[in-house]
Design an enzyme around this catalytic site. Structure first.
Site, PDB file in Angstrom:
ATOM      1  N   TYR A 102     -27.141  -1.724 -19.044  1.00  0.00           N
ATOM      2  CA  TYR A 102     -26.591  -0.930 -17.936  1.00  0.00           C
ATOM      3  C   TYR A 102     -25.152  -1.341 -17.657  1.00  0.00           C
ATOM      4  CZ  TYR A 102     -26.767   1.640 -13.495  1.00  0.00           C
ATOM      5  OH  TYR A 102     -26.544   2.530 -12.470  1.00  0.00           O
ATOM      6  N   GLU A 115     -30.059  11.659 -11.854  1.00  0.00           N
ATOM      7  CA  GLU A 115     -29.877  10.564 -10.914  1.00  0.00           C
ATOM      8  C   GLU A 115     -31.131  10.298 -10.072  1.00  0.00           C
ATOM      9  OE1 GLU A 115     -27.376   8.550 -11.077  1.00  0.00           O
ATOM     10  OE2 GLU A 115     -26.381   9.760 -12.594  1.00  0.00           O
TER      11      GLU A 115
END
Length: 173
Positions: A127, A69
């Protein structure tokens, strides 16, 4: 939410089920070279909610998740939030991530979207497909999945991720 994505760096992660986070909204902001569009974030917003997946990850893999992340690069900040498990109907304190650079205005409303959304607030098509496929896989409520499918994206595709995450069958609006 997508198992194939989280398992890239966290192969032992186990999905517990779908969760609902109150008083936050899903948004997108800035850009990602890897995703060719704006990455997702959760933004504190009274009265809003966002759905996601609740995962169990061994503490020894926490650094791997933070690395995935982009926490060391300062892109995301980990936070602890109470998430309602849709399976057990109980709150679970979960680690979530939000962008260091949070958007200041809401442009992806869950009712009627605004006529124009700035390019730096649009995810790539790839995405968005990851979010939709993960939501379906997790058992997120259909109304929310429909909203996700309809979000404006910038049209960019990341061929390597489309193939790696098997996104060819994911349909957007």
């Amino acid at each position: 939410m997508l198992a194939r994505r989280i398992h890239i760096q966290n192969p032992t992660a186990k999905r517990i089920g779908a969760g609902k986070l109150e008083n936050y909204r899903l948004d997108f902001h800035t850009g990602s070279k890897n995703w060719l569009g704006a990455p997702a974030t959760i933004v504190p917003t009274a009265g809003a909610h966002v759905y996601g997946a609740i995962w169990e990850i061994d503490m020894c893999n926490l650094k791997d998740l933070d690395d995935q992340e982009s926490v060391p690069d300062g892109v995301y900040i980990p936070i602890s939030v109470p998430v309602l498990s849709l399976t057990s109907n109980t709150d679970i304190i979960c680690r979530a991530y939000h962008l260091t650079n949070q958007p200041l205005s809401e442009v992806h409303g869950q009712s009627v979207p605004p006529p124009s959304i700035p390019l730096d607030r649009q995810p790539s098509q790839t995405y968005l497909k990851v979010l939709v496929k993960g939501a379906l896989e997790t058992g997120i409520p259909e109304e929310y999945v429909k909203w996700l499918r309809g979000l404006k994206h910038n049209g960019n595709q990341v061929a390597t991720m489309e193939e790696k995450l098997q996104l060819d069958q994911v349909k957007l609006s």
